[in-house]
Write a protein that holds these residues in place. Structure first.
Motif, PDB file in Angstrom:
ATOM      1  N   ALA A  46       8.877  22.078  30.923  1.00 52.62           N
ATOM      2  CA  ALA A  46       8.491  22.840  29.619  1.00 52.62           C
ATOM      3  C   ALA A  46       9.667  22.414  28.750  1.00 52.62           C
ATOM      4  N   VAL A  48      11.350  23.565  25.148  1.00 55.86           N
ATOM      5  CA  VAL A  48      11.627  24.551  24.039  1.00 55.86           C
ATOM      6  C   VAL A  48      12.220  23.582  23.012  1.00 55.86           C
ATOM      7  N   PRO A  71      13.485  20.613  31.534  1.00 57.08           N
ATOM      8  CA  PRO A  71      13.260  21.714  32.626  1.00 57.08           C
ATOM      9  C   PRO A  71      11.913  21.475  33.138  1.00 57.08           C
ATOM     10  N   GLU A  88       9.451  27.203  36.095  1.00 56.66           N
ATOM     11  CA  GLU A  88      10.649  26.322  36.320  1.00 56.66           C
ATOM     12  C   GLU A  88      11.646  26.471  35.002  1.00 56.66           C
ATOM     13  N   LEU A  89      11.148  26.678  33.868  1.00 58.68           N
ATOM     14  CA  LEU A  89      11.744  27.140  32.825  1.00 58.68           C
ATOM     15  C   LEU A  89      12.781  28.046  32.976  1.00 58.68           C
ATOM     16  N   ARG A  90      12.243  29.177  33.426  1.00 55.64           N
ATOM     17  CA  ARG A  90      12.800  30.642  33.714  1.00 55.64           C
ATOM     18  C   ARG A  90      13.853  30.452  34.649  1.00 55.64           C
ATOM     19  N   THR A  93      16.833  27.786  33.312  1.00 56.41           N
ATOM     20  CA  THR A  93      17.524  28.583  31.988  1.00 56.41           C
ATOM     21  C   THR A  93      17.503  29.729  31.754  1.00 56.41           C
TER      22      THR A  93
END
Ligand SMILES: [Zn+2]
Length: 173
Positions: A46, A48, A71, A88-90, A93
């Motif tokens: 993902a 951002v 990420p 995975e992003l959470r 990061t």
């Protein structure tokens, strides 16, 4: 199926042989009397996007320690790709996004790494639809936004597929 060429059958443990099947050389289990197919592992990432920049993470664990990347990671067996990308992003990061807000940008087979094959589904989301200040989480040594120019200026700092991925993520938003 296995992500690397299988020396042993994953079902019965017998050493595999090699047979040509469907015009490809494949591993074969004589005991089970069937091929042991090699297939890529599904992964999701993902990106951002904030203006002309993408949030990247510096990898803290192999493969590619010290390299910056979008990420992402492997899908759990029961997980939709966009849900995996958001998770995975959470984890990496601290940034939270609704999986429904993720836009599919690309799906690509990555170059082999130590014989392992993986396919990556790449998503993008505007920073305005994400929540939380980026902080390095699991598997990440550092996180920060990189501009398109920064990535182009120092491509060696990134995993080989990352500069192109940053381009496509930025172009999608
Ligand atoms: Zn077997």
């Amino acid at each position: 199926m296995t992500v690397r060429p299988a020396d042993y059958c994953p079902d019965c443990g017998t050493a595999t042989t090699t047979r040509e099947i469907e015009d490809r050389e494949r591993r074969y289990c004589e005991a089970c009397d069937r091929p042991v197919f090699q297939n890529p592992a599904p992964t999701a990432a993902a990106g951002v996007v904030d203006g002309d920049s993408v949030l990247l993470v510096e990898r803290a664990v192999p493969p590619g320690v010290g390299e910056w990347t979008v990420p992402g990671g492997h899908l759990e067996a029961d997980e939709q790709p966009a849900v995996a990308a958001a998770r995975e992003l959470r984890e990496e990061t601290g940034v939270r996004v609704d999986p429904d807000a993720l836009e599919l940008v690309d799906a690509e087979l990555l170059a082999p790494f130590r014989g392992k094959r993986a396919v990556s589904m790449v998503y993008a989301v505007p920073a305005a639809r994400a929540e939380g200040a980026p902080t390095a989480g699991s598997d990440a040594a550092a996180v920060r936004f990189f501009s398109r120019d920064e990535v182009e200026a120092d491509e060696d700092a990134f995993r080989p597929h990352v500069p192109d991925r940053v381009e496509s993520v930025l172009d999608a938003i």
